[in-house]
Scaffold this motif. Structure first.
Motif, PDB file in Angstrom:
ATOM      1  N   THR A   1       0.836  -1.206   0.000  1.00  0.00           N
ATOM      2  CA  THR A   1       0.000   0.000   0.000  1.00  0.00           C
ATOM      3  C   THR A   1       0.868   1.252   0.000  1.00  0.00           C
ATOM      4  O   THR A   1       0.608   2.201  -0.746  1.00  0.00           O
ATOM      5  CB  THR A   1      -0.940  -0.005   1.222  1.00  0.00           C
ATOM      6  OG1 THR A   1      -1.809  -1.139   1.124  1.00  0.00           O
ATOM      7  CG2 THR A   1      -1.769   1.264   1.296  1.00  0.00           C
TER       8      THR A   1
ATOM      9  N   LYS B   1       2.441   1.733  -3.435  1.00  0.00           N
ATOM     10  CA  LYS B   1       1.461   2.184  -4.432  1.00  0.00           C
ATOM     11  C   LYS B   1       1.156   3.667  -4.285  1.00  0.00           C
ATOM     12  O   LYS B   1       0.777   4.322  -5.253  1.00  0.00           O
ATOM     13  CB  LYS B   1       0.175   1.374  -4.309  1.00  0.00           C
ATOM     14  CG  LYS B   1       0.324  -0.058  -4.790  1.00  0.00           C
ATOM     15  CD  LYS B   1      -0.953  -0.846  -4.545  1.00  0.00           C
ATOM     16  CE  LYS B   1      -0.782  -2.298  -4.932  1.00  0.00           C
ATOM     17  NZ  LYS B   1      -1.998  -3.092  -4.626  1.00  0.00           N
ATOM     18  N   SER B   2       1.328   4.212  -3.077  1.00  0.00           N
ATOM     19  CA  SER B   2       0.980   5.606  -2.804  1.00  0.00           C
ATOM     20  C   SER B   2       2.177   6.555  -2.793  1.00  0.00           C
ATOM     21  O   SER B   2       1.995   7.767  -2.742  1.00  0.00           O
ATOM     22  CB  SER B   2       0.285   5.701  -1.442  1.00  0.00           C
ATOM     23  OG  SER B   2      -0.879   4.920  -1.426  1.00  0.00           O
ATOM     24  N   ASN B   3       3.385   5.994  -2.789  1.00  0.00           N
ATOM     25  CA  ASN B   3       4.590   6.822  -2.670  1.00  0.00           C
ATOM     26  C   ASN B   3       5.673   6.320  -3.621  1.00  0.00           C
ATOM     27  O   ASN B   3       5.890   5.105  -3.723  1.00  0.00           O
ATOM     28  CB  ASN B   3       5.142   6.736  -1.240  1.00  0.00           C
ATOM     29  CG  ASN B   3       4.168   7.226  -0.208  1.00  0.00           C
ATOM     30  OD1 ASN B   3       4.071   8.413   0.039  1.00  0.00           O
ATOM     31  ND2 ASN B   3       3.414   6.314   0.388  1.00  0.00           N
TER      32      ASN B   3
END
Length: 66
Positions: free
Chosen positions: A37, A40-42
């Motif tokens: 997660t 995927k976000s950074n």
């Protein structure tokens, strides 16, 4: 990101596979999902512990794509 032994290789992370060493399988799964997660976000340079790919990624600032 230095991930410890959640996965040993970049490909295992891409395939959502745990390493073979863990004390608590459910906690390891949760941690793996947290790592995925985050990635995927950074924009993350992922440093595998058991392949030369980690060194190459660090040298080239290669962003992990899942």
């Amino acid at each position: 990101m230095i991930h410890g032994d959640i996965t040993y290789t970049d490909e295992a992370l891409r395939q959502n596979q745990l390493s073979v060493v863990f004390e608590d399988k459910e906690l390891a799964k949760e941690t793996l999902e947290n790592v995925r997660t985050f990635i995927k976000s950074n924009n993350t340079v992922y440093l595998s512990t058991h392949t030369p790919e980690g060194l190459t990624s660090l040298k080239n600032n290669t962003i992990m794509k899942l």
